[in-house]
Design a protein around this motif. Sequence first.
Motif, PDB file in Angstrom:
ATOM      1  N   UNK A  23       0.784  -1.224   0.000  1.00  0.00           N
ATOM      2  CA  UNK A  23       0.000   0.000   0.000  1.00  0.00           C
ATOM      3  C   UNK A  23       0.820   1.279   0.000  1.00  0.00           C
ATOM      4  N   UNK A  24       2.124   1.187  -0.261  1.00  0.00           N
ATOM      5  CA  UNK A  24       2.965   2.375  -0.262  1.00  0.00           C
ATOM      6  C   UNK A  24       2.786   3.170  -1.555  1.00  0.00           C
ATOM      7  N   UNK A  25       2.858   4.483  -1.440  1.00  0.00           N
ATOM      8  CA  UNK A  25       2.800   5.370  -2.596  1.00  0.00           C
ATOM      9  C   UNK A  25       4.140   5.312  -3.329  1.00  0.00           C
ATOM     10  N   UNK A  26       4.175   5.882  -4.537  1.00  0.00           N
ATOM     11  CA  UNK A  26       5.441   5.937  -5.282  1.00  0.00           C
ATOM     12  C   UNK A  26       6.513   6.666  -4.485  1.00  0.00           C
ATOM     13  N   UNK A  27       6.121   7.733  -3.809  1.00  0.00           N
ATOM     14  CA  UNK A  27       7.072   8.506  -3.017  1.00  0.00           C
ATOM     15  C   UNK A  27       7.674   7.645  -1.892  1.00  0.00           C
ATOM     16  N   UNK A  28       6.826   6.897  -1.205  1.00  0.00           N
ATOM     17  CA  UNK A  28       7.321   6.054  -0.109  1.00  0.00           C
ATOM     18  C   UNK A  28       8.138   4.871  -0.624  1.00  0.00           C
ATOM     19  N   UNK A  29       7.739   4.322  -1.778  1.00  0.00           N
ATOM     20  CA  UNK A  29       8.534   3.246  -2.388  1.00  0.00           C
ATOM     21  C   UNK A  29       9.927   3.776  -2.714  1.00  0.00           C
ATOM     22  N   UNK A  30       9.984   4.967  -3.304  1.00  0.00           N
ATOM     23  CA  UNK A  30      11.272   5.569  -3.656  1.00  0.00           C
ATOM     24  C   UNK A  30      12.132   5.794  -2.418  1.00  0.00           C
ATOM     25  N   UNK A  31      11.522   6.314  -1.356  1.00  0.00           N
ATOM     26  CA  UNK A  31      12.271   6.545  -0.111  1.00  0.00           C
ATOM     27  C   UNK A  31      12.800   5.241   0.472  1.00  0.00           C
ATOM     28  N   UNK A  32      11.937   4.246   0.503  1.00  0.00           N
ATOM     29  CA  UNK A  32      12.307   2.949   1.086  1.00  0.00           C
ATOM     30  C   UNK A  32      13.469   2.297   0.338  1.00  0.00           C
ATOM     31  N   UNK A  33      13.467   2.431  -0.997  1.00  0.00           N
ATOM     32  CA  UNK A  33      14.491   1.783  -1.812  1.00  0.00           C
ATOM     33  C   UNK A  33      15.644   2.719  -2.177  1.00  0.00           C
ATOM     34  N   UNK A  34      15.578   3.958  -1.686  1.00  0.00           N
ATOM     35  CA  UNK A  34      16.611   4.955  -1.951  1.00  0.00           C
ATOM     36  C   UNK A  34      16.811   5.169  -3.450  1.00  0.00           C
ATOM     37  N   UNK A  35      15.681   5.369  -4.141  1.00  0.00           N
ATOM     38  CA  UNK A  35      15.690   5.674  -5.566  1.00  0.00           C
ATOM     39  C   UNK A  35      14.803   6.900  -5.783  1.00  0.00           C
ATOM     40  N   UNK A  36      14.821   7.449  -6.982  1.00  0.00           N
ATOM     41  CA  UNK A  36      13.965   8.594  -7.269  1.00  0.00           C
ATOM     42  C   UNK A  36      12.540   8.126  -7.545  1.00  0.00           C
ATOM     43  N   UNK A  37      11.583   9.046  -7.408  1.00  0.00           N
ATOM     44  CA  UNK A  37      10.192   8.726  -7.730  1.00  0.00           C
ATOM     45  C   UNK A  37      10.068   8.342  -9.198  1.00  0.00           C
ATOM     46  N   UNK A  38      10.810   9.010 -10.056  1.00  0.00           N
ATOM     47  CA  UNK A  38      10.782   8.716 -11.485  1.00  0.00           C
ATOM     48  C   UNK A  38      11.231   7.281 -11.743  1.00  0.00           C
ATOM     49  N   UNK A  39      12.269   6.842 -11.046  1.00  0.00           N
ATOM     50  CA  UNK A  39      12.755   5.471 -11.189  1.00  0.00           C
ATOM     51  C   UNK A  39      11.696   4.481 -10.699  1.00  0.00           C
ATOM     52  N   UNK A  40      11.049   4.812  -9.588  1.00  0.00           N
ATOM     53  CA  UNK A  40       9.979   3.943  -9.080  1.00  0.00           C
ATOM     54  C   UNK A  40       8.856   3.833 -10.110  1.00  0.00           C
ATOM     55  N   UNK A  41       8.470   4.963 -10.719  1.00  0.00           N
ATOM     56  CA  UNK A  41       7.424   4.944 -11.755  1.00  0.00           C
ATOM     57  C   UNK A  41       7.858   4.119 -12.954  1.00  0.00           C
ATOM     58  N   UNK A  42       9.124   4.236 -13.343  1.00  0.00           N
ATOM     59  CA  UNK A  42       9.632   3.446 -14.470  1.00  0.00           C
ATOM     60  C   UNK A  42       9.586   1.953 -14.160  1.00  0.00           C
ATOM     61  N   UNK A  43       9.975   1.586 -12.956  1.00  0.00           N
ATOM     62  CA  UNK A  43       9.896   0.176 -12.555  1.00  0.00           C
ATOM     63  C   UNK A  43       8.447  -0.307 -12.604  1.00  0.00           C
ATOM     64  N   UNK A  44       7.529   0.522 -12.106  1.00  0.00           N
ATOM     65  CA  UNK A  44       6.114   0.131 -12.115  1.00  0.00           C
ATOM     66  C   UNK A  44       5.593  -0.047 -13.535  1.00  0.00           C
TER      67      UNK A  44
END
Length: 157
Positions: A23-44
């Motif tokens: 249930x984590x947002x893109x922002x929280x996923x990025x923080x948790x994995x120490x990546x940018x939000x853009x990178x998290x969106x690309x992975x998604x």
Amino acid sequence: MEDPADTKLTCRESDVLRLLALGLSNRLIARELDISEKTAKNHLSSIYVKINATDRTQAALYARHAGLISPGEAALSAPASIPVPLGDAPPGGPTLTAREQGVLRLLALGLSNRLIARELGISEKTVKNHLSSIYVKIGATHRTQAALYAQYVGLVS
């Protein structure tokens, strides 16, 4: 959705998908994995293509089906505002009407508002109204949290 054995997710994509299913947002996923939000969106985006999902809810359900997250893990990490019954305990949360339960069940199966409306013979506006009421009652802020809640309380398996 494809069979989990047929899908080749990278380790990072699996991590992103597991956090999304929690249930984590893109922002929280990025923080948790120490990546940018853009990178998290690309992975998604890559994950959606690989698992043939169209949105976060379908991806979260896929993650549960694939065993990337266990029900106990989801219960322990769910936001505190969402009442999550542990084990076989009956939900002590809010009372949803029969129609709200039907809408929530279909949402948890990954249906869009349009398909929910078609299935129930109601308008999309009515579906949105039911979802707003459901979100308030269960303390969810988006569809993925509501879908996970539906699984926790046994509306879907």
